[in-house]
Design a protein around this motif. Structure first.
Motif, PDB file in Angstrom:
ATOM      1  N   GLU A   1       7.933  -8.439   0.140  1.00  0.00           N
ATOM      2  CA  GLU A   1       8.618  -9.680   0.516  1.00  0.00           C
ATOM      3  C   GLU A   1       8.522  -9.977   2.004  1.00  0.00           C
ATOM      4  OE1 GLU A   1      12.611  -9.743  -0.859  1.00  0.00           O
ATOM      5  OE2 GLU A   1      12.070  -9.732  -2.989  1.00  0.00           O
ATOM      6  N   ASP A   2       8.397  -8.937   2.828  1.00  0.00           N
ATOM      7  CA  ASP A   2       8.312  -9.158   4.277  1.00  0.00           C
ATOM      8  C   ASP A   2       6.879  -9.424   4.749  1.00  0.00           C
ATOM      9  OD1 ASP A   2       7.116  -6.679   4.126  1.00  0.00           O
ATOM     10  OD2 ASP A   2       8.653  -5.631   5.285  1.00  0.00           O
ATOM     11  N   GLY A   3       5.937  -9.522   3.808  1.00  0.00           N
ATOM     12  CA  GLY A   3       4.567  -9.868   4.164  1.00  0.00           C
ATOM     13  C   GLY A   3       3.614  -8.702   4.294  1.00  0.00           C
ATOM     14  N   ARG A   4       4.104  -7.475   4.248  1.00  0.00           N
ATOM     15  CA  ARG A   4       3.201  -6.329   4.333  1.00  0.00           C
ATOM     16  C   ARG A   4       2.348  -6.248   3.073  1.00  0.00           C
ATOM     17  NH1 ARG A   4       7.204  -1.552   5.360  1.00  0.00           N
ATOM     18  NH2 ARG A   4       8.575  -3.001   4.254  1.00  0.00           N
ATOM     19  N   ARG A   5       1.053  -5.983   3.283  1.00  0.00           N
ATOM     20  CA  ARG A   5       0.082  -6.000   2.180  1.00  0.00           C
ATOM     21  C   ARG A   5      -0.472  -4.612   1.923  1.00  0.00           C
ATOM     22  NH1 ARG A   5      -5.417  -9.427   2.985  1.00  0.00           N
ATOM     23  NH2 ARG A   5      -5.752  -7.755   4.532  1.00  0.00           N
TER      24      ARG A   5
END
Length: 251
Positions: free
Chosen positions: A77-81
């Motif tokens: 959800e925080d954008g870490r992939r």
């Protein structure tokens, strides 16, 4: 990422598919080839950076990669992939969406790609009438699981240097077997961000690690990718050997 892709009707017949001429892929019987030719509904062409399938959606199609490189990934959800795996010609994309309520990961094109489109609603006809092709789907799913096992082992137990060496050796092997790489074409189109997101390392740590491999003459880092110069040395550093070149199925 932009969804810059173009769908078309069948332009390349399954009977003249270039993958069929490669020794890495098993031969179809006449009945199997006839079915796959009817199963195919068209082709999808994408630019690099296009999202082919999106996590949480349920596509009406399955795809087989015909040309190009791509990768599977999930995002927090925080954008870490986290990049889970890479796709190359012959790989199946979208099977989760066919058998589950929705896709559990996304797939993005690393390079321009061409994919063969198959109608998801006809998948169960394959299971009903073509047991050998159904077995092929099972084989592809089991192979994906074994690759993910090795990736998890790498992230959990290999050092940063070993992880990077393993990843680049693995990608080189996949490219070689599927005609993307050969003795004169050694360029693997992954950025340092892709490497970091695959290995679970920071960009700074990834940069230092890749520099060490470059200093040892194993790779040469270029714009948005690298040339693999010594795959045997990479395998030794990673303590990894590719499987024997088994003949594999595709749909």
């Amino acid at each position: 990422m932009a969804n810059d892709f173009r769908q078309s009707s069948v332009r390349l017949s399954c009977y003249s598919c270039p993958l069929r001429s490669m020794s890495h892929f098993r031969r179809f019987s006449e009945d199997e080839l006839d079915f796959v030719a009817r199963f195919k509904r068209g082709e999808l062409s994408t630019d690099a950076g296009a999202t082919v399938v999106v996590e949480g959606t349920n596509s009406a199609h399955l795809y087989t990669v015909l040309e190009g490189w791509g990768f599977r990934y999930k995002i927090l959800e925080d954008g870490r992939r986290q990049i889970l795996n890479y796709v190359v010609p012959g790989d199946l994309v979208g099977l989760q969406g066919a058998l589950m309520a929705e896709m559990q990961h996304s797939v993005e094109a690393l390079t321009p790609m061409t994919l063969c489109m198959f109608e998801r609603s006809r998948l169960f006809t394959l299971f009903e009438k073509h047991a050998s092709l159904a077995y092929d789907l099972t084989w592809l799913a089991a192979r994906e699981e074994s690759i993910l096992d090795e990736h998890l082992l790498s992230i959990g137990r290999r050092t940063a240097l070993e992880r990077a060496a393993y990843l680049l050796a693995f990608l080189h092997e996949r490219g070689r077997l599927t005609g993307l790489l050969d003795e004169t074409r050694r360029y693997v189109p992954v950025t340092q961000t892709h490497v970091a997101d695959t290995l679970g390392l920071s960009i700074v740590h990834t940069n230092k690690t890749l520099r060490r491999l470059g200093d040892r003459g194993m790779i040469r880092w270029l714009d948005r990718g690298c040339d693999v110069l010594d795959v045997e040395a990479l395998c030794e550093v990673a303590n990894w050997r590719p499987d024997d070149a088994l003949v594999r199925p595709f749909i």
